[in-house]
Motif scaffolding. Structure first.
Motif, PDB file in Angstrom:
ATOM      1  N   PHE A  43       2.714 -17.632   0.544  1.00  0.00           N
ATOM      2  CA  PHE A  43       2.359 -19.020   0.829  1.00  0.00           C
ATOM      3  C   PHE A  43       3.539 -19.884   0.388  1.00  0.00           C
ATOM      4  O   PHE A  43       4.095 -19.665  -0.692  1.00  0.00           O
ATOM      5  CB  PHE A  43       1.111 -19.464   0.064  1.00  0.00           C
ATOM      6  N   LEU A  44       3.877 -20.888   1.172  1.00  0.00           N
ATOM      7  CA  LEU A  44       4.999 -21.757   0.853  1.00  0.00           C
ATOM      8  C   LEU A  44       4.501 -23.144   0.471  1.00  0.00           C
ATOM      9  O   LEU A  44       3.636 -23.718   1.158  1.00  0.00           O
ATOM     10  CB  LEU A  44       5.948 -21.872   2.046  1.00  0.00           C
ATOM     11  N   SER A  45       5.037 -23.673  -0.612  1.00  0.00           N
ATOM     12  CA  SER A  45       4.689 -25.025  -1.035  1.00  0.00           C
ATOM     13  C   SER A  45       4.889 -26.008   0.115  1.00  0.00           C
ATOM     14  O   SER A  45       5.896 -25.972   0.811  1.00  0.00           O
ATOM     15  CB  SER A  45       5.570 -25.423  -2.223  1.00  0.00           C
ATOM     16  N   GLY A  46       3.895 -26.868   0.334  1.00  0.00           N
ATOM     17  CA  GLY A  46       3.966 -27.847   1.402  1.00  0.00           C
ATOM     18  C   GLY A  46       3.142 -27.486   2.631  1.00  0.00           C
ATOM     19  O   GLY A  46       2.779 -28.365   3.413  1.00  0.00           O
ATOM     20  N   GLU A  47       2.826 -26.186   2.809  1.00  0.00           N
ATOM     21  CA  GLU A  47       2.027 -25.813   3.967  1.00  0.00           C
ATOM     22  C   GLU A  47       0.543 -26.072   3.691  1.00  0.00           C
ATOM     23  O   GLU A  47       0.107 -26.183   2.549  1.00  0.00           O
ATOM     24  CB  GLU A  47       2.252 -24.344   4.349  1.00  0.00           C
ATOM     25  N   LYS A  48      -0.238 -26.186   4.743  1.00  0.00           N
ATOM     26  CA  LYS A  48      -1.664 -26.459   4.598  1.00  0.00           C
ATOM     27  C   LYS A  48      -2.404 -25.172   4.257  1.00  0.00           C
ATOM     28  O   LYS A  48      -2.294 -24.174   4.966  1.00  0.00           O
ATOM     29  CB  LYS A  48      -2.230 -27.057   5.885  1.00  0.00           C
ATOM     30  N   PRO A  49      -3.171 -25.171   3.163  1.00  0.00           N
ATOM     31  CA  PRO A  49      -3.898 -23.954   2.774  1.00  0.00           C
ATOM     32  C   PRO A  49      -5.181 -23.791   3.586  1.00  0.00           C
ATOM     33  O   PRO A  49      -6.079 -24.629   3.525  1.00  0.00           O
ATOM     34  CB  PRO A  49      -4.207 -24.199   1.293  1.00  0.00           C
ATOM     35  N   GLU A  50      -5.259 -22.733   4.379  1.00  0.00           N
ATOM     36  CA  GLU A  50      -6.436 -22.487   5.201  1.00  0.00           C
ATOM     37  C   GLU A  50      -7.030 -21.107   4.961  1.00  0.00           C
ATOM     38  O   GLU A  50      -8.024 -20.747   5.576  1.00  0.00           O
ATOM     39  CB  GLU A  50      -6.077 -22.643   6.679  1.00  0.00           C
ATOM     40  N   ARG A  51      -6.407 -20.348   4.064  1.00  0.00           N
ATOM     41  CA  ARG A  51      -6.923 -19.019   3.755  1.00  0.00           C
ATOM     42  C   ARG A  51      -6.583 -18.656   2.321  1.00  0.00           C
ATOM     43  O   ARG A  51      -5.750 -19.290   1.683  1.00  0.00           O
ATOM     44  CB  ARG A  51      -6.342 -17.977   4.715  1.00  0.00           C
ATOM     45  N   PHE A  52      -7.270 -17.660   1.813  1.00  0.00           N
ATOM     46  CA  PHE A  52      -6.995 -17.118   0.486  1.00  0.00           C
ATOM     47  C   PHE A  52      -6.966 -15.612   0.602  1.00  0.00           C
ATOM     48  O   PHE A  52      -7.239 -15.052   1.669  1.00  0.00           O
ATOM     49  CB  PHE A  52      -8.044 -17.597  -0.524  1.00  0.00           C
ATOM     50  N   LEU A  82      -7.855 -12.308  -6.899  1.00  0.00           N
ATOM     51  CA  LEU A  82      -7.825 -13.311  -5.842  1.00  0.00           C
ATOM     52  C   LEU A  82      -6.652 -14.258  -6.062  1.00  0.00           C
ATOM     53  O   LEU A  82      -6.209 -14.444  -7.190  1.00  0.00           O
ATOM     54  CB  LEU A  82      -9.122 -14.125  -5.840  1.00  0.00           C
ATOM     55  N   PHE A  83      -6.196 -14.878  -4.990  1.00  0.00           N
ATOM     56  CA  PHE A  83      -5.171 -15.911  -5.091  1.00  0.00           C
ATOM     57  C   PHE A  83      -5.368 -16.930  -3.971  1.00  0.00           C
ATOM     58  O   PHE A  83      -5.816 -16.577  -2.874  1.00  0.00           O
ATOM     59  CB  PHE A  83      -3.763 -15.321  -5.021  1.00  0.00           C
ATOM     60  N   GLY A  84      -5.069 -18.180  -4.279  1.00  0.00           N
ATOM     61  CA  GLY A  84      -5.111 -19.237  -3.282  1.00  0.00           C
ATOM     62  C   GLY A  84      -6.473 -19.819  -2.986  1.00  0.00           C
ATOM     63  O   GLY A  84      -6.593 -20.761  -2.200  1.00  0.00           O
ATOM     64  N   GLU A  85      -7.528 -19.308  -3.641  1.00  0.00           N
ATOM     65  CA  GLU A  85      -8.876 -19.755  -3.292  1.00  0.00           C
ATOM     66  C   GLU A  85      -9.138 -21.210  -3.682  1.00  0.00           C
ATOM     67  O   GLU A  85      -9.788 -21.961  -2.942  1.00  0.00           O
ATOM     68  CB  GLU A  85      -9.937 -18.827  -3.904  1.00  0.00           C
ATOM     69  N   ALA A  86      -8.626 -21.635  -4.838  1.00  0.00           N
ATOM     70  CA  ALA A  86      -8.876 -23.014  -5.282  1.00  0.00           C
ATOM     71  C   ALA A  86      -8.282 -24.015  -4.305  1.00  0.00           C
ATOM     72  O   ALA A  86      -8.913 -25.023  -3.959  1.00  0.00           O
ATOM     73  CB  ALA A  86      -8.297 -23.227  -6.679  1.00  0.00           C
ATOM     74  N   PHE A  87      -7.076 -23.750  -3.821  1.00  0.00           N
ATOM     75  CA  PHE A  87      -6.418 -24.663  -2.885  1.00  0.00           C
ATOM     76  C   PHE A  87      -7.086 -24.638  -1.512  1.00  0.00           C
ATOM     77  O   PHE A  87      -7.229 -25.669  -0.862  1.00  0.00           O
ATOM     78  CB  PHE A  87      -4.943 -24.312  -2.759  1.00  0.00           C
ATOM     79  N   ALA A  88      -7.502 -23.449  -1.074  1.00  0.00           N
ATOM     80  CA  ALA A  88      -8.124 -23.327   0.243  1.00  0.00           C
ATOM     81  C   ALA A  88      -9.446 -24.084   0.311  1.00  0.00           C
ATOM     82  O   ALA A  88      -9.733 -24.785   1.290  1.00  0.00           O
ATOM     83  CB  ALA A  88      -8.339 -21.855   0.589  1.00  0.00           C
ATOM     84  N   PHE A  89     -10.252 -23.974  -0.742  1.00  0.00           N
ATOM     85  CA  PHE A  89     -11.558 -24.625  -0.726  1.00  0.00           C
ATOM     86  C   PHE A  89     -11.501 -26.092  -1.140  1.00  0.00           C
ATOM     87  O   PHE A  89     -12.450 -26.836  -0.917  1.00  0.00           O
ATOM     88  CB  PHE A  89     -12.535 -23.867  -1.625  1.00  0.00           C
TER      89      PHE A  89
END
Length: 219
Positions: A43-52, A82-89
């Motif tokens: 995942f790259l900083s600045g992109e929209k988080p749509e998945r974890f 898990l990773f990325g779940e907080a940002f995705a939700f």
């Protein structure tokens, strides 16, 4: 995917969900696996988080780079994490961090939208998934609090001792291995690498610890 079901049943997100249920659940949630080489960006900083995702093998690092290129390591999810779940939700527009592969790894991704509103085939699993996810988020908040405790110490020596004591307790005492090399440990504790290395040598000379690469023993 089938060979990974044994691992996934041990992942906290899928606690109390059996093998047969898990196969159907992965299909309903549109799970997709992908492999990354060490150093590649997930995942790259600045992109929209749509998945974890879940780490099936290997290890990741969650990092934040400032304007001047200084890097801080915020987390290091390993196998089963898990990773990325907080940002995705959280439905934020852009990621404030990047996720990079700290080693060759295999990951399993989920759409946050499909997780939050699964199809009718997955309704029986929905409440269990949400309950498990809440538990995971709560534990990660506790880990973040620990990191704040380490980095809030005034000196590099205090930060090192606080972190290493915590890792020693986690390992049950004796020798233990940390998931960082020297630069990564400095980035995690927000200290200068040279100053940290010098302090490690002093701690060893003072008889407080032994170490070799990323293996430590508190005395």
């Amino acid at each position: 995917m089938e060979k990974k079901l044994g691992l996934l049943t041990k992942v906290e997100l899928f606690r109390d969900i059996g093998d047969s249920e898990l196969s159907a659940l992965l299909s309903c949630l549109g799970a997709v696996s992908a492999s990354y080489k060490k150093g590649e960006t997930v995942f790259l900083s600045g992109e929209k988080p749509e998945r974890f995702g879940i780490v099936l093998s290997g290890q990741l690092q969650i990092v934040q780079d400032d304007y001047y290129g200084n890097r801080t390591i915020l987390g290091n999810p390993g196998e089963g994490s898990l990773f990325g779940e907080a940002f995705a939700f959280a439905a934020i527009e852009s990621l404030p961090v990047s996720v990079v592969a700290a080693s060759d790894c295999e990951l399993l991704f989920f759409s946050s939208n499909r997780f939050a509103a699964p199809c009718s085939n997955a309704c029986g699993f929905h409440s269990r998934l949400i309950k498990n996810m809440l538990g995971i988020v709560a534990k990660k908040n506790i880990e973040l609090t620990k990191k704040i405790e380490f980095t809030s110490k005034r000196t590099t020596r205090e930060k090192l001792l606080s972190y290493l004591a915590s890792e020693g307790l986690r390992a049950g005492g004796g020798r233990f291995r940390i998931p960082f090399n020297r630069q990564e440990l400095a980035d995690y504790l927000c200290v200068d690498r040279s100053a940290m290395s010098a302090e490690l040598s002093k701690l060893r000379d003072d008889g407080l610890l032994r170490y070799h690469k990323n293996e430590f023993e508190l005395l």
